[in-house]
Design a protein around this motif. Sequence first.
Motif, PDB file in Angstrom:
ATOM      1  N   VAL A 313       3.029  -9.516  -5.810  1.00 12.06           N
ATOM      2  CA  VAL A 313       3.624 -10.316  -4.607  1.00 12.06           C
ATOM      3  C   VAL A 313       2.741 -10.598  -3.717  1.00 12.06           C
ATOM      4  O   VAL A 313       1.524 -10.130  -3.619  1.00 12.06           O
ATOM      5  CB  VAL A 313       4.869  -9.549  -3.982  1.00 12.06           C
ATOM      6  N   LYS A 314       2.809 -11.633  -2.973  1.00 13.84           N
ATOM      7  CA  LYS A 314       2.395 -11.864  -1.774  1.00 13.84           C
ATOM      8  C   LYS A 314       2.907 -11.562  -0.585  1.00 13.84           C
ATOM      9  O   LYS A 314       4.174 -11.883  -0.359  1.00 13.84           O
ATOM     10  CB  LYS A 314       2.133 -13.480  -1.719  1.00 13.84           C
ATOM     11  N   HIS A 315       2.220 -10.869   0.374  1.00 15.02           N
ATOM     12  CA  HIS A 315       2.600 -10.199   1.683  1.00 15.02           C
ATOM     13  C   HIS A 315       1.501 -10.145   2.686  1.00 15.02           C
ATOM     14  O   HIS A 315       0.374  -9.738   2.321  1.00 15.02           O
ATOM     15  CB  HIS A 315       3.143  -8.771   1.297  1.00 15.02           C
ATOM     16  N   ASN A 316       1.808 -10.713   3.830  1.00 14.48           N
ATOM     17  CA  ASN A 316       0.860 -10.773   4.977  1.00 14.48           C
ATOM     18  C   ASN A 316      -0.248 -11.722   4.376  1.00 14.48           C
ATOM     19  O   ASN A 316      -1.516 -11.163   4.716  1.00 14.48           O
ATOM     20  CB  ASN A 316       0.423  -9.594   5.518  1.00 14.48           C
ATOM     21  N   GLY A 317      -0.141 -12.637   3.750  1.00 20.43           N
ATOM     22  CA  GLY A 317      -1.368 -13.333   3.676  1.00 20.43           C
ATOM     23  C   GLY A 317      -2.158 -12.969   2.406  1.00 20.43           C
ATOM     24  O   GLY A 317      -3.145 -13.556   2.059  1.00 20.43           O
ATOM     25  N   LYS A 318      -1.990 -11.810   1.599  1.00 23.76           N
ATOM     26  CA  LYS A 318      -2.718 -11.224   0.535  1.00 23.76           C
ATOM     27  C   LYS A 318      -1.913 -10.857  -0.679  1.00 23.76           C
ATOM     28  O   LYS A 318      -0.579 -10.770  -0.522  1.00 23.76           O
ATOM     29  CB  LYS A 318      -3.376  -9.764   0.948  1.00 23.76           C
ATOM     30  N   TRP A 319      -2.287 -11.061  -1.767  1.00 20.57           N
ATOM     31  CA  TRP A 319      -1.800 -10.799  -3.265  1.00 20.57           C
ATOM     32  C   TRP A 319      -1.997  -9.179  -3.458  1.00 20.57           C
ATOM     33  O   TRP A 319      -2.981  -8.710  -3.223  1.00 20.57           O
ATOM     34  CB  TRP A 319      -2.248 -11.521  -4.289  1.00 20.57           C
ATOM     35  N   TRP A 320      -0.827  -8.796  -3.918  1.00 18.56           N
ATOM     36  CA  TRP A 320      -0.880  -7.349  -4.423  1.00 18.56           C
ATOM     37  C   TRP A 320      -0.509  -7.037  -5.841  1.00 18.56           C
ATOM     38  O   TRP A 320       0.641  -7.570  -5.948  1.00 18.56           O
ATOM     39  CB  TRP A 320      -0.024  -6.533  -3.337  1.00 18.56           C
ATOM     40  N   LEU A 321      -0.992  -6.146  -6.368  1.00 21.23           N
ATOM     41  CA  LEU A 321      -0.614  -5.782  -7.676  1.00 21.23           C
ATOM     42  C   LEU A 321      -0.222  -4.393  -7.709  1.00 21.23           C
ATOM     43  O   LEU A 321      -0.951  -3.501  -7.054  1.00 21.23           O
ATOM     44  CB  LEU A 321      -1.864  -5.784  -8.665  1.00 21.23           C
ATOM     45  N   PHE A 322       0.909  -4.107  -7.957  1.00 20.19           N
ATOM     46  CA  PHE A 322       1.650  -2.866  -8.075  1.00 20.19           C
ATOM     47  C   PHE A 322       1.685  -2.547  -9.487  1.00 20.19           C
ATOM     48  O   PHE A 322       1.961  -3.284 -10.630  1.00 20.19           O
ATOM     49  CB  PHE A 322       3.133  -2.909  -7.776  1.00 20.19           C
ATOM     50  N   TYR A 323       1.230  -1.289  -9.938  1.00 19.52           N
ATOM     51  CA  TYR A 323       1.047  -0.940 -11.353  1.00 19.52           C
ATOM     52  C   TYR A 323       1.216   0.789 -11.368  1.00 19.52           C
ATOM     53  O   TYR A 323       1.885   1.273 -10.274  1.00 19.52           O
ATOM     54  CB  TYR A 323      -0.496  -1.048 -11.788  1.00 19.52           C
ATOM     55  N   ALA A 324       0.949   1.335 -12.448  1.00 17.68           N
ATOM     56  CA  ALA A 324       1.342   3.019 -12.391  1.00 17.68           C
ATOM     57  C   ALA A 324       0.304   3.612 -13.266  1.00 17.68           C
ATOM     58  O   ALA A 324      -0.338   2.811 -14.289  1.00 17.68           O
ATOM     59  CB  ALA A 324       2.724   3.304 -12.942  1.00 17.68           C
ATOM     60  N   ASP A 325       0.080   4.751 -13.199  1.00 20.25           N
ATOM     61  CA  ASP A 325      -0.695   5.581 -14.174  1.00 20.25           C
ATOM     62  C   ASP A 325      -0.175   6.857 -14.077  1.00 20.25           C
ATOM     63  O   ASP A 325       0.962   7.247 -13.532  1.00 20.25           O
ATOM     64  CB  ASP A 325      -2.318   5.600 -13.779  1.00 20.25           C
ATOM     65  N   THR A 326      -0.624   7.992 -14.550  1.00 18.86           N
ATOM     66  CA  THR A 326      -0.541   9.250 -14.877  1.00 18.86           C
ATOM     67  C   THR A 326      -1.289  10.306 -14.045  1.00 18.86           C
ATOM     68  O   THR A 326      -1.226  11.408 -14.215  1.00 18.86           O
ATOM     69  CB  THR A 326      -0.221   9.723 -16.274  1.00 18.86           C
ATOM     70  N   GLN A 327      -1.712   9.998 -13.043  1.00 19.84           N
ATOM     71  CA  GLN A 327      -2.733  11.023 -12.171  1.00 19.84           C
ATOM     72  C   GLN A 327      -1.904  12.068 -11.739  1.00 19.84           C
ATOM     73  O   GLN A 327      -2.433  13.167 -11.732  1.00 19.84           O
ATOM     74  CB  GLN A 327      -3.069  10.039 -10.807  1.00 19.84           C
ATOM     75  N   LEU A 328      -0.408  12.168 -11.297  1.00 22.42           N
ATOM     76  CA  LEU A 328      -0.001  13.163 -10.698  1.00 22.42           C
ATOM     77  C   LEU A 328       0.406  14.334 -11.927  1.00 22.42           C
ATOM     78  O   LEU A 328       0.589  15.569 -11.629  1.00 22.42           O
ATOM     79  CB  LEU A 328       1.178  12.998 -10.251  1.00 22.42           C
ATOM     80  N   SER A 329       0.745  13.724 -13.225  1.00 25.67           N
ATOM     81  CA  SER A 329       1.135  14.751 -14.296  1.00 25.67           C
ATOM     82  C   SER A 329       0.506  14.924 -15.245  1.00 25.67           C
ATOM     83  O   SER A 329       0.462  15.849 -16.147  1.00 25.67           O
ATOM     84  CB  SER A 329       2.571  14.232 -14.535  1.00 25.67           C
ATOM     85  N   ASN A 330      -0.418  13.852 -15.622  1.00 24.23           N
ATOM     86  CA  ASN A 330      -1.253  13.672 -16.778  1.00 24.23           C
ATOM     87  C   ASN A 330      -0.455  13.772 -18.172  1.00 24.23           C
ATOM     88  O   ASN A 330      -0.581  14.238 -19.103  1.00 24.23           O
ATOM     89  CB  ASN A 330      -2.298  14.804 -17.110  1.00 24.23           C
TER      90      ASN A 330
END
Length: 358
Positions: A313-330
Amino acid sequence: MKPGSKWRYAAVAAALLSTAALAKDGPVAPNGRHYLSQPLVTSIYTADPSAHVFNGKIYIYPSHDIKTNIPDDDLGSQYAMRDYRVLEMDHVGGKVTVGPVALDVDQVPWAAKQMWAPDAAYKNGTYYLYFPARDHQGIFRIGVATSKNPMGPFKADPKPIPGAYSIDPAVFTDSDGKSYMYFGGIWGGQLQRWVTGKYNPHGSATDLHQDDKPALTAKVAMLAPDMQHLAEKPRDVVILGKDGKPVTGGEHDKRFFEASWMFKRDGKYYFTYSTGDTHFLAYAIGDNPYGPFHYKGHFLLPVQGWTTHQSIVKHNGKWWLFYADTQLSNKNSLRNVKVTQLHFNPDGTIQTIDPFTH
């Protein structure tokens, strides 16, 4: 959703995570590097983030991962999510609010289990939540629920959307006000069982096993004005390689697996998706919402975990990538949503992101 045989960090992950120290760059990942971004929330597990800007704020509609004793398998039985909770923030880097339960599987008459990756849309004062779930026959359908509040609670329609099937609904509204739903996912998403347009319970469990033929791909259909029905029969989202021919089933680093997401920039339509068992986020560009789309490459390298699922999405003039990983749980089925800035080259191609830093 294949678990860990090809996951590059699985052999050493548990030991490394248990002893990881906080360095000046943040936690050390199992591969000995540092994470590019940190989880947006740690109070619950979240994945498959669909981010939208409503009334100037960012709302994220993720899957809500929960702990389970179900063994991992190729069809994703371990992903036993049962409800949705919406995340809200004024801007990237700001405080993230975790909303109450927006919709539970028990509130959906036709659904039995596995509330997987959702999406949302807004039109004429109503917010729409689109979601996949298995019905009481074990078939993935796509439903819709409505609310006057972007955080919910949402009220589900009593039946799934006719003509929509499989998983990962993503709704894109063009500048002319027309909205389109993209959907589908192979393996656990059952897209391979809908080849004829009707569900085949005896179809392949994963894909077509035809490496030299055009790959199974996402579906797209315009939504009706009420945003709760399809206005037409779904058609294939065709992804063309450099040779001008459809990407084949054997091109696992290019072909569609799941996680459709469409966005528009400078008049061009960007169809983004996950390659699944090769762990990339990839994209293709077209001239209209239906395509065809010309494959351009990967824009996110493999994260920690089996795969990821994105929104842009674009917000405040910048494009942002939302994603996920397993850092907290492995653990592949317990994920955490992250965000990082997306950058474009002068020709409109996307700069590739490494989810780790040195």
